[in-house]
Design an enzyme around this catalytic site. Structure first.
Site, PDB file in Angstrom:
ATOM      1  N   GLN A   1      -3.707   2.463  15.448  1.00 23.86           N
ATOM      2  CA  GLN A   1      -2.589   2.959  14.637  1.00 23.86           C
ATOM      3  C   GLN A   1      -1.726   3.940  15.425  1.00 23.86           C
ATOM      4  OE1 GLN A   1      -4.010   4.502  10.886  1.00 23.86           O
ATOM      5  NE2 GLN A   1      -1.970   4.937  10.100  1.00 23.86           N
TER       6      GLN A   1
ATOM      7  N   HIS B   1      -3.623  13.917   0.981  1.00 25.13           N
ATOM      8  CA  HIS B   1      -3.794  13.025   2.135  1.00 25.13           C
ATOM      9  C   HIS B   1      -2.592  13.137   3.057  1.00 25.13           C
ATOM     10  CE1 HIS B   1      -4.843   9.636   4.633  1.00 25.13           C
ATOM     11  NE2 HIS B   1      -3.736   9.003   4.315  1.00 25.13           N
TER      12      HIS B   1
ATOM     13  N   GLU C   1     -10.665   4.060   4.085  1.00 25.85           N
ATOM     14  CA  GLU C   1      -9.754   4.841   3.247  1.00 25.85           C
ATOM     15  C   GLU C   1     -10.084   4.548   1.795  1.00 25.85           C
ATOM     16  OE1 GLU C   1      -5.599   4.240   4.272  1.00 25.85           O
ATOM     17  OE2 GLU C   1      -5.724   5.717   5.882  1.00 25.85           O
TER      18      GLU C   1
ATOM     19  N   THR D   1      -4.692   6.462   0.307  1.00 23.71           N
ATOM     20  CA  THR D   1      -5.923   7.253   0.344  1.00 23.71           C
ATOM     21  C   THR D   1      -5.902   8.368  -0.685  1.00 23.71           C
ATOM     22  OG1 THR D   1      -6.017   6.796   2.689  1.00 23.71           O
ATOM     23  CG2 THR D   1      -7.436   8.559   1.868  1.00 23.71           C
TER      24      THR D   1
ATOM     25  N   ARG E   1      -7.890   3.958  13.731  1.00 24.24           N
ATOM     26  CA  ARG E   1      -6.950   5.056  13.986  1.00 24.24           C
ATOM     27  C   ARG E   1      -6.371   5.025  15.393  1.00 24.24           C
ATOM     28  NH1 ARG E   1      -5.828   6.163   8.888  1.00 24.24           N
ATOM     29  NH2 ARG E   1      -7.653   6.824   7.702  1.00 24.24           N
TER      30      ARG E   1
ATOM     31  N   THR F   1      -9.203  -5.724   4.294  1.00 19.78           N
ATOM     32  CA  THR F   1      -9.112  -4.784   3.179  1.00 19.78           C
ATOM     33  C   THR F   1     -10.137  -5.248   2.159  1.00 19.78           C
ATOM     34  OG1 THR F   1      -6.748  -4.472   3.567  1.00 19.78           O
ATOM     35  CG2 THR F   1      -7.587  -3.795   1.415  1.00 19.78           C
TER      36      THR F   1
ATOM     37  N   LYS G   1      -4.644  -2.054  10.434  1.00 19.54           N
ATOM     38  CA  LYS G   1      -5.114  -2.205   9.055  1.00 19.54           C
ATOM     39  C   LYS G   1      -5.258  -3.644   8.595  1.00 19.54           C
ATOM     40  CE  LYS G   1      -3.341   2.258   7.521  1.00 19.54           C
ATOM     41  NZ  LYS G   1      -4.190   2.926   6.535  1.00 19.54           N
TER      42      LYS G   1
ATOM     43  N   ASP H   1       0.844  -1.186   0.000  1.00 25.76           N
ATOM     44  CA  ASP H   1       0.000   0.000   0.000  1.00 25.76           C
ATOM     45  C   ASP H   1       0.888   1.248   0.000  1.00 25.76           C
ATOM     46  OD1 ASP H   1      -2.447   1.202  -0.115  1.00 25.76           O
ATOM     47  OD2 ASP H   1      -2.790   1.166   2.047  1.00 25.76           O
TER      48      ASP H   1
ATOM     49  N   ASP I   1      -9.230   0.547   2.407  1.00 22.88           N
ATOM     50  CA  ASP I   1      -8.200   0.150   3.380  1.00 22.88           C
ATOM     51  C   ASP I   1      -8.705   0.538   4.779  1.00 22.88           C
ATOM     52  OD1 ASP I   1      -5.747  -0.613   4.472  1.00 22.88           O
ATOM     53  OD2 ASP I   1      -4.875   1.371   4.171  1.00 22.88           O
TER      54      ASP I   1
ATOM     55  N   GLU J   1      -9.268   4.182  -1.872  1.00 24.58           N
ATOM     56  CA  GLU J   1      -8.065   3.945  -2.674  1.00 24.58           C
ATOM     57  C   GLU J   1      -8.453   3.264  -3.979  1.00 24.58           C
ATOM     58  OE1 GLU J   1      -4.764   2.082  -0.758  1.00 24.58           O
ATOM     59  OE2 GLU J   1      -5.248   2.869   1.227  1.00 24.58           O
TER      60      GLU J   1
ATOM     61  N   GLU K   1      -9.653  12.666   7.976  1.00 22.32           N
ATOM     62  CA  GLU K   1      -9.493  13.989   7.367  1.00 22.32           C
ATOM     63  C   GLU K   1     -10.785  14.788   7.433  1.00 22.32           C
ATOM     64  OE1 GLU K   1      -7.208  14.090   3.556  1.00 22.32           O
ATOM     65  OE2 GLU K   1      -7.094  11.944   3.876  1.00 22.32           O
TER      66      GLU K   1
END
Lengths: 433, 433
Positions: free
Chosen positions: B249, B143, B208, B364, B246, B266, B262, B136, B242, B210, B378
Site C-alpha cells: 500500500q 482510524h 481491518e 476500519t 501495508r 476480503t 487490498k 469501501d 479488509d 469493518e 494502529e
C-alpha cells in the site's frame, strides 16, 4: 499468429465490408450484443461485418459451424459474452476461422446467412458482458507527467510509475455503451481558498481517451498469471471514455483515489475487436533510455516483446452549435509505457483473481505533443488556458450540449484496415434524464 | 419500526435458539447461502435459527407462506440473494413476520419444518449474492487520525473527512466468506531508502475490522437517493475483514489509492443480519463539537437521526502455537462519524447507480483507546511498537499460521441478543493453496 483470416485480399459477400474505409471488413469480425432498435427483442450476440450485424443465434442454428466453432458460436450468440470470453483463444480462433469462411465472397453459405443480417443502422447495443470488476490503469507516461505538472509542479513524475502499472478499481454498475446522454454530475467541491465545500453541478467535467480490454479465461484466486501467458487472457479491445469531474476529484481523492469523480458513467464502444484481429498491429513498447529494467515478474520474455498495439485514436467534440465533430486529439496507443499483458500480470501477481468479462482500462492515452493530449485537463493546462475550437468557441472543460466522439482504427501497409467504430456521449444539464 | 418479531419473550421450537448467548435467536433470522459440507449439493438460501439452518426451498414448498411472504421466501431460497435484496423492505418484513410465526414455540408448522433443518455444523457457505460492486468507506474518525499520525504526522487529520464520506472502489472477485485460508500475498514494495523496489511476500500483512452492508433496491443511474430514504436501500449487515498489505500500500497508493494492497482477499461473515433485526440497536451518531454541520444533501432529517448501529465488535488472534484466539480489540460500531445511510446517499449523489447485492464497507472501526484500534497498523503504531500477546508472543503484523477471528453482536436491556457469528481467516505461507 497471423493466418489466412488476416489476408488483405479477402473480400466479403457483404459488399459494404469491402470499402477501403470500412471499420468492419472481413479481417475484423468484432463481437457485440445487440437487438433491433426499439423492438423490445431479446439482447443477443452478433458480429459486425461492413454496415451489417450477423445475428449469431439464427446463423448458428443453420448448422453451418462444426465442433469448437459451433460451441463458440453458441456462446457468442448469448446476451452476455462471458461464456465466450471464458472459452479461450483456441475457441475464439476456431469461430473466427469459420466466420471468415462463411462471410467471404462466393461462400456457399451466403444465401442462407444473408437472412441473418441486421443493418447496423437498425441496431441498438448494450454492454456486451457482465463486467464483474473494472480496473483502470495509468499506463501513459505523458499523461502522468502532464497531470503531474498541473497538480504537483515541483515533482511532476511519480516515483512508482516506471516500476509498477499504477491502477485503481473503478465502478462496474455505471459502464454503458456508446450513445449514452447523461446529466452533468452533482458533487462536493471546494473552491480554492474557501472555508467550506459546496454541493452542486461539476464545473470541470472532462473526458479521458482510453482503450479497454475484456479479460478472457482469467485465473483462480491465489494463482498469478505469468507475463508470457498474459496475452492469452485478453479477449479483445474497445474504446473507453473515462468521464471525469476534475473538481470533485481534487477535493475527494486524497487519500484513497478517485471515486465520485469517475463513477457516474464510463462509456465503451459496442464492438469488441479481438486480439486475433489486432495481431498485425502488435508492436514493441517504447522504452525510454532512462527507464529501469522491469522487475522479473513484469519482464516480457523473448518473442513476447511486441505487446503494444498500434491503434490510432481520435477525439472530436461537437458542441450544441457546431455542425459536425471537431477534432481535438489524435494519438497512437503504441506509446503505452506498460502493455496490457504487463497490467494483467501485475493485477494477478498478489493472487487477485480476474474473471471472464472483467474490464481493464488503459488510462488516458496522451503523447508529448499538444495534439496528443487525451483529456481537456491536459489540453487546457488544468483549465488555465482554454483551447479555441475551429468554430471559434473556447473550451476549458465540457459544457452542456457537448458531444464527445472517440474513434479508433489500425492501419499498416499490406493489411486491411481494422476499425473500432465510435464511442460517443453527450452532456445534458444537471438533473436531466 | 419495532414490532412483535422483536419481542424478547419470543422463544423457538428450535431449542438452541433460546440460549441467552445464542447469536441466532428467533429475533434475528439472518439470511445466508449454504449447502451440506462436501455434499456437492446446489447452493441455496437459508435462515439461521439457533445452531440450525432452515433450508428455505423445501420450507417454502410446504406451502406454509402466503402472498408477499411466499414470494420473498422463494427469492430467499435462491443460490444468490440479489432478487430478495431487490424486493425491498416490505417484502423483507413480510418474510420475517412469517418466519417468526413459523419458528416460534408451539407453531403448528413445527413438525413439518423440522424436516427442513440442517445443522450449522454440517453446513458450508458461499458469498450470499452476486456482488456487482464493492465500495469501501473511511467512516471512523479515530482510524483516520490514527493512520494519519503514522503516515503524515504533521497533518494527521484529512481536511475532507468531516465533509464527505471518503471511499474507494474495492474488488468484487476476491470477496469470500469466513473460513478462507489464503497464501500471504506477493507484491512490489520499496524498502525505506532503497533505490529500487523488489517483489516478494508482503512483510506487513494486516487485517481491518469493518462492517459491510448489502444494498437493497438501489437506484437508476442519474437518480440520487435522498438521505431520508437511504436506510430503505440497506438489506443487512455482515462482518468484514479488509485484509491489507501495508508495504504494498505504501508504495502503490499515490496517486490513485489502494489497489494490490487490498484486492487479494476480503472476507465476510456468512450470515446477513437484516436491518429490521437491528432496529432496536439504532442510535445517534456521535457529533464532535468541532465538526461542521453536514451539507444539506447529507443531513439526516428529523426522525432519521438514529442512523448508527450499536454493534459490539471484537477481533481475536490465534497463532500457530496458541491454544485459542486471544482478544486484540473490542469496539462498538456506534462510533462511526458517518452513517451507512449517509454513505449510500453520498455514493448516489452524482447519479452513480447502486444495484441490489452491492456491498458497502464501513472502513476500519477504531476508537480513541488502545483496545479499540481496528487493525495492527494502529495497534503497533505502524509496526514500531509490536504488541505483546497473552501467550508471550509479539506481533507487529500477521505471521504465517495466524488466524484472525472477528465477532459481532448487539445487546440492549429489554431486547434479545442479536449476533453476527464469526468472520475468520488464516494466513498461509506465500505460494500455498
Amino acid at each position: 499468429m497471423l493466418n489466412t483470416t488476416h489476408d488483405p485480399q479477402l473480400t466479403s459477400w457483404v459488399a459494404s465490408a469491402n470499402r477501403p474505409d470500412a471499420d468492419f471488413p472481413i479481417q475484423n469480425l468484432p463481437h457485440g450484443v445487440f437487438r433491433r432498435r426499439g423492438s423490445g427483442e431479446a439482447w443477443r450476440g452478433g458480429v459486425a461485418i461492413g454496415d451489417q450485424v450477423l445475428d449469431l443465434g439464427p446463423a448458428a442454428a443453420l448448422g453451418l459451424f462444426d465442433g469448437l466453432a459451433a460451441e463458440a458460436a453458441a456462446l457468442a450468440a448469448a446476451p452476455q459474452l462471458n461464456g465466450l470470453m471464458a472459452a479461450g483463444p483456441v475457441a475464439w480462433s476456431a469461430l473466427r476461422a469459420a466466420l471468415s469462411q462463411a462471410l467471404r465472397e462466393r461462400a456457399p453459405q451466403a444465401a442462407r446467412l444473408r437472412e441473418c443480417l441486421v443493418p447496423q443502422a437498425d441496431a441498438e447495443h448494450t454492454v456486451p458482458a457482465q463486467i464483474g470488476d473494472f480496473t483502470d490503469f495509468l499506463a501513459s507516461y505523458d499523461h502522468m507527467v502532464n497531470a503531474g505538472r498541473i497538480f504537483q509542479p515541483a515533482h511532476p513524475e511519480l516515483p512508482n510509475f516506471r516500476w509498477l502499472p499504477i491502477a485503481y478499481h473503478g465502478r462496474s454498475s455505471s459502464i454503458d455503451v456508446s450513445g449514452t446522454d447523461f446529466p452533468r454530475p452533482l458533487g462536493q467541491t471546494r473552491a480554492p481558498g474557501a472555508a467550506a465545500p459546496s454541493f452542486g453541478p461539476s464545473q470541470r467535467l472532462d473526458y479521458e481517451l482510453e482503450i479497454g480490454a475484456f479479460v478472457g479465461p482469467g485465473n483462480v484466486r491465489g494463482r498469478p498469471i505469468a507475463v508470457g501467458d498474459a496475452q492469452a487472457h485478453l479477449f479483445g479491445i474497445v474504446l473507453l471514455n473515462d468521464w471525469s469531474a476534475r473538481d470533485l476529484q481534487a477535493w475527494e481523492a486524497l487519500p484513497l483515489g478517485p471515486f465520485m469523480a469517475k463513477n457516474f458513467l464510463t462509456t465503451i464502444s459496442p464492438w469488441i475487436v479481438t486480439l486475433e484481429a489486432l495481431a498485425p498491429f502488435l508492436c514493441g513498447l517504447p522504452r525510454r533510455a532512462e527507464a529501469p529494467e522491469e522487475l522479473p515478474y513484469l519482464r516480457l520474455p523473448p518473442g513476447r516483446e511486441h505487446a503494444a498495439f498500434d491503434i490510432q485514436l481520435e477525439v472530436a467534440l461537437q458542441t450544441a452549435t457546431s455542425a459536425a465533430p471537431m477534432p481535438l486529439t489524435r494519438r497512437s496507443a503504441r506509446h503505452f509505457h506498460w502493455s496490457l499483458a504487463q497490467m494483467l500480470t501485475h493485477h494477478a501477481s498478489n493472487g487477485c483473481n480476474l474473471r471472464p468479462g472483467d474490464l481493464i482500462g488503459s488510462g488516458t492515452q496522451s503523447g508529448p505533443n499538444d495534439d496528443e493530449k487525451g483529456c481537456l485537463l491536459e489540453l487546457s493546462h488544468g483549465g488555465q488556458r482554454p483551447i479555441r475550437l475551429p468554430n471559434g468557441e473556447e473550451r476549458a472543460f465540457l459544457e452542456d450540449g457537448d458531444t464527445v466522439v472517440m474513434r479508433g482504427w489500425c492501419e499498416r501497409d499490406g493489411f486491411a484496415r481494422i476499425g473500432f467504430g465510435e464511442c460517443r456521449g453527450t452532456v445534458l444539464p444537471s438533473g436531466a434524464h
